[in-house]
Design an enzyme around this catalytic site. Sequence first.
Site, PDB file in Angstrom:
ATOM      1  N   LYS A  42     -13.998   1.387  -4.571  1.00 61.07           N
ATOM      2  CA  LYS A  42     -15.024   1.729  -3.582  1.00 61.07           C
ATOM      3  C   LYS A  42     -16.125   2.588  -4.203  1.00 61.07           C
ATOM      4  O   LYS A  42     -17.311   2.412  -3.912  1.00 61.07           O
ATOM      5  CB  LYS A  42     -14.395   2.454  -2.391  1.00 61.07           C
ATOM      6  CG  LYS A  42     -13.492   1.578  -1.541  1.00 61.07           C
ATOM      7  CD  LYS A  42     -13.214   2.170  -0.172  1.00 61.07           C
ATOM      8  CE  LYS A  42     -12.403   3.422  -0.218  1.00 61.07           C
ATOM      9  NZ  LYS A  42     -11.986   3.885   1.128  1.00 61.07           N
ATOM     10  N   HIS A  94       7.029 -26.619   2.942  1.00 62.54           N
ATOM     11  CA  HIS A  94       6.280 -27.719   2.330  1.00 62.54           C
ATOM     12  C   HIS A  94       5.228 -27.208   1.355  1.00 62.54           C
ATOM     13  O   HIS A  94       4.313 -27.948   0.985  1.00 62.54           O
ATOM     14  CB  HIS A  94       5.640 -28.576   3.427  1.00 62.54           C
ATOM     15  CG  HIS A  94       6.643 -29.212   4.330  1.00 62.54           C
ATOM     16  ND1 HIS A  94       7.205 -30.449   4.088  1.00 62.54           N
ATOM     17  CD2 HIS A  94       7.235 -28.753   5.471  1.00 62.54           C
ATOM     18  CE1 HIS A  94       8.076 -30.738   5.043  1.00 62.54           C
ATOM     19  NE2 HIS A  94       8.113 -29.723   5.896  1.00 62.54           N
ATOM     20  N   GLU A 127       0.835  -1.197   0.000  1.00 55.98           N
ATOM     21  CA  GLU A 127       0.000   0.000   0.000  1.00 55.98           C
ATOM     22  C   GLU A 127       0.872   1.251   0.000  1.00 55.98           C
ATOM     23  O   GLU A 127       0.489   2.288  -0.537  1.00 55.98           O
ATOM     24  CB  GLU A 127      -0.935   0.002   1.212  1.00 55.98           C
ATOM     25  CG  GLU A 127      -2.077   1.002   1.095  1.00 55.98           C
ATOM     26  CD  GLU A 127      -3.135   0.824   2.156  1.00 55.98           C
ATOM     27  OE1 GLU A 127      -4.246   0.357   1.821  1.00 55.98           O
ATOM     28  OE2 GLU A 127      -2.874   1.151   3.332  1.00 55.98           O
TER      29      GLU A 127
END
EC number: 5.3.1.9
Length: 561
Positions: free
Chosen positions: A525, A401, A370
């Site tokens: 948004k 793994h 950000e």
Amino acid sequence: MAPANTLSAWSDLQSHHSKVGKTFVLKDAFKSDPERFSKFARTFTLPADISSDSPNATDILFDFSKNLVTEETLDKLVRLAEEAGVEKKRDAMFAGEKINFTEDRAVYHVALRNVSNQEMKVDGVDVMNTKGGVNEVLQHMKEFSEQVRSGEWKGYTGKKLTNIINIGIGGSDLGPVMVTEALKHYGAKDMTLRFVSNVDGTHIAEALAASDPETTLFLIASKTFTTAETITNANTAKSWFLEKTGGQGDITKHFVALSTNEAEVTKFGIDAKNMFGFESWVGGRYSVWSAIGLSVALYVGYENFHKFLAGAHAMDNHFRTAPLKENIPVLGGILSVWYSNFYNAQTHLIAPFDQYLHRFPAYLQQLSMESNGKSITSDGSAAKYTTGPIVFGEPCTNAQHSFFQLVHQGTKLIPADFILAAKSHNPISNNLHQKMLASNYLAQAEALMVGKTAEEVRAEGNVPEHLVPHKVFLGNRPTTSILVGGHIGPAELGALIVYYEHLTFTEGAIWDINSFDQWGVELGKVLAKKILKEIDEPGAGSGHDASTGGLLGAFKKYADF
């Protein structure tokens, strides 16, 4: 400042990479220089009074020796930082200047952890001691957290509040989640902590299903108290609380606000006295040091929260005063630039060898991506070079793994940070687990560096020739190993976070971008608000591309609201 690629040090590094970087072999560098470790390792020391191993101080060792650099490389990278004005920009931040130039704001989260109480001003106002300033808010947090923890602050039926639900998103969630998980060893054993961030109803529904309204305290974390996801979840929580208590529940005893919008807070039903504020110069991703950290203070106690701030402040002082070549966050930052811009690395791996730090990579993901996920420089022109890396990670040994296969034998160069505490909070089985963890921490960095040649594979015997190339490890993969000399306690965690904060600052300063705005979160948004209305209207909306319109129509058909 000038774009990074116009600096003479940048051109010098390009030539240096062509001559030295492309042919540099780490394992050969160690063979030719027995002192390489001591030359490239740096130690940061936390004072004994805040160390988790008090009365002893805690060293945090940063081993940069397994990076693809010579002493000459390091000198050239330091010169790049000098030419880019890293020191000047750093000093401007600590002076309260408005270095967030797109929003005309100071960037002053360092004041939140100014435990030495030095005078710190923005626009001529002492932010430490003014009304509603840092010290007043901290005192409020101290009093409130101690009242809740002791049981003095009770719910509407007189019961102790032991179930804390923090409702927030972004920095109002990631920081508190990460820190409370990292410091779980220090958490109140009679307290349950839950975090709700996602607007997906499942998140709040699951938290409420496991809660008792008589013992639940809600922390509504939103600076403006208008954040769509947070207020939606807060209203759902409020409705649940009133329904479960038959309208008899006292909201003022069960809801507090981490916000500065008194009008909206009181309209919601929260007493203004139960507001914990913070200033516009506190960015969301840096807000865990502020009132947003109230959940941390409640869970681990204010004394530990203060140590958390003090550890951060100690790293601030190091960053502010240490020469660039000895400045640990600066070294981390210039190495990141080295890999991003001269080796074309696109990613950076954070691998904590500590289960308590399982949310640390996600926290650093927001901090880095950000902050430095920007493509426009300070003069408004497009950057002609790569900026923020993609940060990812998981705790080890689990990560070994899953994606470590790609790190070891893939086609991409992935610089990695490995983090380990020398002492475990849970030294079970006579420290067997910790010894195994440490052996993997050391082995992975060594394996990434030395690799395995075809000759070494053949020397193992019984390997069919057609399998030899599949068992070769190229090696020469860079790592930075961070070793906490004791336990990872509040102060140690604070220092580690701030190392990455200032590393990120250094990157952004060199790239000549604004690391402190986040315009990239806005467009989605805005469009979501429009589409939300269209979901309740007939048709497939208007003004959308065919894909969005088609998906909207399909969603409405299948959802059948």
